[in-house]
Scaffold this motif. Structure first.
Motif, PDB file in Angstrom:
ATOM      1  N   MET A 138       2.709  35.792  -0.586  1.00  0.00           N
ATOM      2  CA  MET A 138       4.060  35.453  -0.179  1.00  0.00           C
ATOM      3  C   MET A 138       3.933  34.533   0.837  1.00  0.00           C
ATOM      4  N   ARG A 139       3.038  34.802   1.903  1.00  0.00           N
ATOM      5  CA  ARG A 139       2.691  34.182   3.005  1.00  0.00           C
ATOM      6  C   ARG A 139       2.164  32.729   2.765  1.00  0.00           C
ATOM      7  N   VAL A 140       1.027  32.799   1.877  1.00  0.00           N
ATOM      8  CA  VAL A 140       0.550  31.679   1.326  1.00  0.00           C
ATOM      9  C   VAL A 140       1.497  30.663   0.784  1.00  0.00           C
ATOM     10  N   THR A 141       2.303  30.971  -0.147  1.00  0.00           N
ATOM     11  CA  THR A 141       3.435  30.258  -0.806  1.00  0.00           C
ATOM     12  C   THR A 141       4.283  29.721  -0.048  1.00  0.00           C
ATOM     13  N   THR A 142       4.545  30.484   1.444  1.00  0.00           N
ATOM     14  CA  THR A 142       5.481  30.079   2.177  1.00  0.00           C
ATOM     15  C   THR A 142       4.829  28.918   2.981  1.00  0.00           C
ATOM     16  N   ARG A 143       3.501  28.841   3.106  1.00  0.00           N
ATOM     17  CA  ARG A 143       2.917  27.889   4.074  1.00  0.00           C
ATOM     18  C   ARG A 143       2.609  26.638   3.104  1.00  0.00           C
ATOM     19  N   LYS A 144       2.511  26.744   1.747  1.00  0.00           N
ATOM     20  CA  LYS A 144       2.355  25.653   0.851  1.00  0.00           C
ATOM     21  C   LYS A 144       3.660  24.620   0.929  1.00  0.00           C
ATOM     22  N   ILE A 145       4.991  25.514   0.724  1.00  0.00           N
ATOM     23  CA  ILE A 145       6.190  24.749   0.858  1.00  0.00           C
ATOM     24  C   ILE A 145       6.440  23.934   2.215  1.00  0.00           C
ATOM     25  N   ARG A 146       6.089  24.745   3.057  1.00  0.00           N
ATOM     26  CA  ARG A 146       6.240  24.018   4.350  1.00  0.00           C
ATOM     27  C   ARG A 146       5.340  22.650   4.687  1.00  0.00           C
ATOM     28  N   SER A 147       4.000  22.874   4.313  1.00  0.00           N
ATOM     29  CA  SER A 147       2.974  21.779   4.188  1.00  0.00           C
ATOM     30  C   SER A 147       3.564  20.734   3.610  1.00  0.00           C
ATOM     31  N   LEU A 148       3.907  20.896   2.397  1.00  0.00           N
ATOM     32  CA  LEU A 148       4.355  19.764   1.331  1.00  0.00           C
ATOM     33  C   LEU A 148       5.700  19.088   1.928  1.00  0.00           C
ATOM     34  N   LEU A 149       6.452  19.817   2.507  1.00  0.00           N
ATOM     35  CA  LEU A 149       7.620  19.337   2.959  1.00  0.00           C
ATOM     36  C   LEU A 149       7.339  18.408   4.260  1.00  0.00           C
ATOM     37  N   ALA A 164     -12.658  24.343   0.720  1.00  0.00           N
ATOM     38  CA  ALA A 164     -14.104  24.843   1.501  1.00  0.00           C
ATOM     39  C   ALA A 164     -14.015  25.029   2.778  1.00  0.00           C
ATOM     40  N   VAL A 165     -13.251  23.956   3.448  1.00  0.00           N
ATOM     41  CA  VAL A 165     -13.412  23.780   4.858  1.00  0.00           C
ATOM     42  C   VAL A 165     -12.497  25.125   5.528  1.00  0.00           C
ATOM     43  N   GLN A 166     -11.316  25.312   4.799  1.00  0.00           N
ATOM     44  CA  GLN A 166     -10.374  26.041   5.131  1.00  0.00           C
ATOM     45  C   GLN A 166     -11.225  27.451   5.026  1.00  0.00           C
ATOM     46  N   THR A 167     -11.725  28.030   3.896  1.00  0.00           N
ATOM     47  CA  THR A 167     -12.198  29.302   3.727  1.00  0.00           C
ATOM     48  C   THR A 167     -13.231  29.546   4.819  1.00  0.00           C
ATOM     49  N   ALA A 202      -6.973  21.097   7.564  1.00  0.00           N
ATOM     50  CA  ALA A 202      -7.777  21.008   6.100  1.00  0.00           C
ATOM     51  C   ALA A 202      -6.674  21.829   5.139  1.00  0.00           C
ATOM     52  N   LYS A 203      -6.059  22.857   5.642  1.00  0.00           N
ATOM     53  CA  LYS A 203      -5.118  23.561   4.674  1.00  0.00           C
ATOM     54  C   LYS A 203      -4.051  22.454   4.259  1.00  0.00           C
ATOM     55  N   ARG A 204      -3.406  21.829   4.960  1.00  0.00           N
ATOM     56  CA  ARG A 204      -2.330  20.823   4.621  1.00  0.00           C
ATOM     57  C   ARG A 204      -3.001  19.615   3.754  1.00  0.00           C
ATOM     58  N   LEU A 205      -4.228  19.330   4.314  1.00  0.00           N
ATOM     59  CA  LEU A 205      -4.804  18.056   3.358  1.00  0.00           C
ATOM     60  C   LEU A 205      -4.940  18.846   1.962  1.00  0.00           C
ATOM     61  N   ARG A 206      -5.411  20.048   1.846  1.00  0.00           N
ATOM     62  CA  ARG A 206      -5.571  20.544   0.502  1.00  0.00           C
ATOM     63  C   ARG A 206      -4.365  20.740  -0.291  1.00  0.00           C
ATOM     64  N   TYR A 207      -3.181  21.174   0.158  1.00  0.00           N
ATOM     65  CA  TYR A 207      -2.192  21.207  -0.505  1.00  0.00           C
ATOM     66  C   TYR A 207      -1.459  19.895  -0.817  1.00  0.00           C
ATOM     67  N   THR A 208      -1.644  18.806  -0.164  1.00  0.00           N
ATOM     68  CA  THR A 208      -1.014  17.481  -0.656  1.00  0.00           C
ATOM     69  C   THR A 208      -2.038  16.872  -1.563  1.00  0.00           C
ATOM     70  N   ALA A 209      -3.415  17.257  -1.423  1.00  0.00           N
ATOM     71  CA  ALA A 209      -4.358  16.603  -2.400  1.00  0.00           C
ATOM     72  C   ALA A 209      -3.899  17.188  -3.860  1.00  0.00           C
ATOM     73  N   ALA A 210      -3.746  18.665  -3.704  1.00  0.00           N
ATOM     74  CA  ALA A 210      -3.510  19.314  -5.211  1.00  0.00           C
ATOM     75  C   ALA A 210      -2.284  18.892  -5.569  1.00  0.00           C
ATOM     76  N   ALA A 211      -1.139  18.622  -4.907  1.00  0.00           N
ATOM     77  CA  ALA A 211      -0.018  18.049  -5.406  1.00  0.00           C
ATOM     78  C   ALA A 211      -0.139  16.756  -5.768  1.00  0.00           C
ATOM     79  N   THR A 212      -1.068  15.735  -5.250  1.00  0.00           N
ATOM     80  CA  THR A 212      -1.063  14.142  -5.750  1.00  0.00           C
ATOM     81  C   THR A 212      -2.144  14.197  -6.788  1.00  0.00           C
TER      82      THR A 212
END
Length: 533
Positions: free
Chosen positions: A270-281, A464-467, A443-453
């Motif tokens: 749930m925390r990861v999903t919350t952060r994904k939404i915030r990052s994409l917004l 990999a950077v994030q991990t 890097a996490k924000r970049l990951r979510y944006t890259a995945a969405a686009t």
């Protein structure tokens, strides 16, 4: 200023419903039949050794939902049923193809929904009233199918259904209309494994051969309310970022239910999903109509922070358990497990209670309202030609922030030199560990944006950077905690040898992560360059 209601932090605690429910997985299929259709025969199916016909009985169920039918919209049913062997309150949640999770509570008088059931779907109904929306009576004839070992395999039900709706959800004056139909249900008793799926298919084929057709609705209530599948009613978002946000908002509601049930790893997800939404917004604020510093982004950050209390304790408990298990028992001295593992587990329970309090607040409900409204209004401004076109988010801006963080980290490593213009202001000096953590977050924000686009290669390398830096940050947090516990153990006169061993292991891990960072960043840069071509 937006009225956000009460706080996400536990300023005013709400009572937590006592767990009085029972859960089970229901795997069934429904079939439409006409009045003249004759019940099928199950003879000749190798797995079925015996068929027992049960006495007919009458079921009377009242279904509950919000005025806007929020439960039905999410393919959830809530009913109070009398008659039959399982009389009581039933809450049914989607759990995959042909499957639903069924939550039972004892029968009660009146229309007051049990609090323990309502809490399961609180993220759906929020603070809206839940009231009767339909009544369905069923004349049921059933047969139980048994295997050679005497174990029940499945139940076949032939239902004559009469139903009334409480009126349309749009508030029009049309009164409740009576509907009648026949249908068949086929439910597995043992729903596990490939053998169960194969049996379900064989039995279903018998029903189809007898003249049945797959049901046009997922439940009796859906038929009464005229509900079709969500995909048939609502178009998918046009651009990939809106589509990703819509998907993550749905996932957030699903993980909300899992957290309330204390499912393993659910707080983390749930925390990861919350952060994904915030990052994409954050990356697409203009297209969602969000101004800088929008309250939705603030609320998502605070929600992730509340969940983080339980999550951080969960990580430490698992981490210390594994590390201590790998040590020679002679090196584990004193009550180190009690302090590190048991203590972290107690903090997890405290954090979980805090999370649940926040998830029962009006402030949380308003956040969910806002997220759903943004998804429903996509796109606010379409990309492309128009009076005020909005530039779609892309990986370039997000990658520039990663590179800036890398430069700041190198400066911070150079004996605490100023990092230049950062989010903390010009000339701010970061601690080297905090500088690396900032790379991870960007890097996490970049990951979510890259995945969405659709930039999957960039997303993979950003992950990999994030991990890698996530492992580094975990070691930072662990070492700080170990120092605190070492001092407490020393003050109590306990042996602190084992704490020193664990601290050194964490230091070695952090050093290894720092040594690997350069190579991982070069792979990310290569992936970004490739995506630009």
């Amino acid at each position: 200023m937006h009225d956000r209601g009460d706080a996400l932090s536990p300023e005013a605690e709400m009572p937590v419903p006592a767990p009085k429910t029972a859960r089970q997985l229901e795997v069934e299929r429904k079939f439409d039949v006409v009045d003249s259709t004759v019940s099928p025969s199950f003879e000749g199916i190798a797995a079925v050794a015996r068929v027992d016909k049960q006495p007919p009985h009458e079921l009377d169920a009242v279904y509950f939902d919000t005025p806007a039918q929020d439960l039905a919209r999410n393919r959830i049913t809530l009913r109070r049923r009398t008659g039959g062997p399982d009389a009581g309150w039933h809450l049914k949640l989607p759990a995959g193809p042909d499957a639903r999770t069924e939550v039972h509570a004892p029968i009660t008088a009146g229309d007051a929904v049990p609090a323990e059931l309502l809490d399961v779907v609180l993220a759906i109904v929020r603070d809206r009233p839940v009231e009767p929306v339909a009544r369905i009576t069923t004349q049921r004839e059933s047969q139980f199918l048994y295997g050679a070992d005497g174990a029940a395999l499945a139940e076949f039900c032939s239902d004559h259904v009469t139903a009334w709706s409480a009126g349309p959800a749009d508030g029009s004056d049309a009164g409740p209309a009576e509907q009648q139909w026949r249908e068949w249900e086929l439910e597995l008793i043992d729903a596990t494994g490939a053998a169960g799926h194969e049996l379900l298919n064989r039995l279903s084929n018998r029903l189809l051969d007898a003249g049945a057709a797959p049901a046009g609705h997922g439940s009796k209530l859906a038929r009464v309310l005229g509900r079709t599948s969500r995909s048939a009613r609502e178009p998918a978002p046009v651009d990939p970022v809106h589509r990703a946000v819509a998907q993550h908002v749905e996932e957030l509601l699903t993980w909300d239910r899992a957290v309330r049930a204390d499912v393993d790893d659910s707080v983390h997800q749930m925390r990861v999903t919350t952060r994904k939404i915030r990052s994409l917004l954050r990356e697409a604020q203009d297209s969602f109509g969000l101004a800088d510093g929008a309250w939705v982004l603030d609320e998502l950050r605070e929600l992730a922070g509340v969940l983080g209390v339980a999550r951080d304790a969960e990580v430490l408990a698992e981490r210390y358990q594994k590390q201590l298990d790998r040590l020679d028992p002679e090196l584990v001295r004193g009550p180190v497990r009690e302090r590190l593992v048991d203590g972290a587990r107690r903090r997890y329970q405290t954090g979980l209670r805090r999370s649940l309090i926040a998830m029962r607040s009006k402030r949380y409900f308003r956040l969910l309202d806002a997220l759903e409204a943004m998804v429903a209004e996509y796109p606010v401004t379409t990309f492309g030609p128009g009076p005020e076109p909005v530039t779609p988010p892309n990986i370039d801006a997000a990658y520039r922030r990663v590179k800036k963080a890398v430069k700041a980290a190198r400066a911070a490593h150079d004996e605490g030199a100023p990092t230049g213009h950062t989010d903390d202001g010009p000339g701010a000096v970061l601690h080297p560990d905090e500088a690396l953590h900032r790379i991870r977050k960007r890097a996490k924000r970049l990951r979510y944006t890259a995945a969405a686009t659709g930039a999957s290669g960039v997303s993979q390398q950003a992950k990999a950077v994030q991990t890698l830096l996530g492992d580094h940050q975990d070691s930072v947090v662990s070492r700080e905690h170990l120092l605190e516990q070492t001092e407490a153990a020393h003050a109590a006169g306990e042996d602190t040898f084992s704490y020193g061993l664990l601290y050194q292991q964490e230091s070695d891990l952090a050093e290894s992560c720092r040594a690997q960072l350069g190579a991982v960043l070069r792979k990310l840069d290569k992936a970004v360059r490739k995506a630009r071509r």
